[in-house]
Design a protein around this motif. Structure first.
Motif: not given
Length: 383
Positions: A99-101, A23-34
């Motif tokens: 989120p900014d990981f 779930a925490s990777f759902e919150t990433q601010t980095y583009p999810k397609q990358l």
């Protein structure tokens, strides 16, 4: 667009904690397609497969597994074989990322493109995301204290016979602020954190797979993890040591990028597995003092003395006055490691161990004095 980061999460029967981590990777601010997340399951029997396959991720999520448990090294290599990213991020199933990981990792890699990046020691804090009925009495008291302060403690927890969630995936996804209420500042002493962050000696100790990012081509070049390491301990430092031998630099990420989800200590196993250390000596021999010293003063037991000893040794080689003593110390460490390898209970081994702890801890001593004191009283090892 090409995948830039492959996040490999090895797991074994950690379904509740893994759910929050995903779930925490759902919150990433980095583009999810990358980026992609690869869950590498080491034969779990707690419904991990069903949970991962049913998780509706907005990022590429891949599940791979061994039919039966083969150990941390083998399962990480399984994930590595499926990875497509330029960089590999190893992240434990119980490491809850902020989120900014990935964005922070990416910023560091732009500055240090061919380096190993470690979340240690700045992301060492624990979070009581679950109450575990098999916490030790001390762990239960610590959990009660943290949750009471934040108003989240429920007296019914103590009667529980199964793991109880304290925060939910929705708390993570909607960033309700509950996570900050269950964080427990690490009890790792400040001096130990500083020692981990310094890379003048044994920088490979920074490779701790709770949270580390490495260029995939470097991992492929060295063959990934050594699958002879089946039991807990040293498989990550062994990987770091091989990268260090390739002159790969190591850096610590200064920002907090995530929290360790607290669980019963016994699940970690032995911090330093002696059989795994013997594998390292079989693999690399006895010519490197930083490895030989693992047998006498494991960093997991006393990191400050471990690093101080290496610094004393390095300084000893810089001066003609102390070079002969440094050479003798290096030989002493080599022979002590051999004594550990062949017969750990040898009295000379124990004497050398006690001497190093006493003498090197006194960092006010001059290099020559420390070296001579240690060596003169370790004569049994060099006879």
């Amino acid at each position: 667009m090409a995948i830039r980061y492959s996040v490999i999460i090895p797991t074994y029967n950690r379904v509740q904690q893994l759910l929050l981590t995903l779930a925490s990777f759902e919150t990433q601010t980095y583009p999810k397609q990358l980026f992609e997340v690869i869950v590498a399951d080491d034969g779990s029997t707690d419904g991990t497969k069903e949970m991962v396959e049913g998780f509706k991720a907005s990022y590429p999520l891949i599940y791979v597994s061994h039919p039966e448990q083969r150990g941390r090294s083998a399962v990480r290599n399984l994930g590595l074989r499926r990875a497509k990213g330029l960089y590999i991020i190893f992240c434990d199933a119980d490491f809850l990322v902020l989120p900014d990981f990935i964005r922070i990792v990416s910023r560091y890699h732009r500055k240090y493109p061919k380096s190993v990046l470690s979340g240690i020691p700045h992301s060492w804090d624990d979070a009581f995301t679950h109450y575990h009925p098999d916490f030790s009495p001390e762990e239960k008291e610590h959990c009660r204290s943290i949750l009471t302060q934040s108003g989240l403690w429920n007296p019914d927890f103590e009667a529980a016979n199964e793991i109880i969630p304290v925060i939910t995936p929705e708390d993570i996804l909607h960033q309700t602020g509950v996570l900050s209420k269950v964080v427990s500042p690490t009890r790792v002493p400040l001096n130990i954190k500083k020692q981990f962050a310094t890379t003048d000696v044994a920088p490979w100790l920074l490779l701790i797979t709770r949270c580390v990012s490495i260029r995939r081509s470097q991992l492929i070049r060295i063959g990934g993890f050594n699958e002879r390491f089946v039991l807990y301990g040293l498989e990550d430092w062994d990987l770091g040591y091989r990268l260090h031998r390739l002159r790969v630099p190591f850096y610590s990420i200064k920002e907090v990028v995530g929290y360790h989800q607290e669980h019963p200590t016994y699940l970690r196993g032995n911090i330093l597995n002696t059989e795994n250390l013997k594998i390292m000596f079989e693999t690399y021999g006895f010519n490197d003092s930083s490895l030989n010293l693992l047998a006498l003063v494991p960093p997991s037991v006393d990191l400050e003395i471990y690093k101080s000893t290496l610094r004393v040794l390095h300084r000893g080689f810089r001066s003609k006055l102390t070079r002969s003593s440094a050479l003798l110390l290096r030989r002493t460490l080599r022979l002590a490691a051999k004594q550990f390898f062949y017969q750990k209970n040898n009295p000379a081994y124990q004497e050398s161990l006690n001497l190093i702890k006493r003498k090197v801890a006194n960092r006010k001593s001059r290099v020559a004095h420390v070296l001579r004191e240690m060596l003169l009283k370790s004569e049994k090892l060099v006879e």
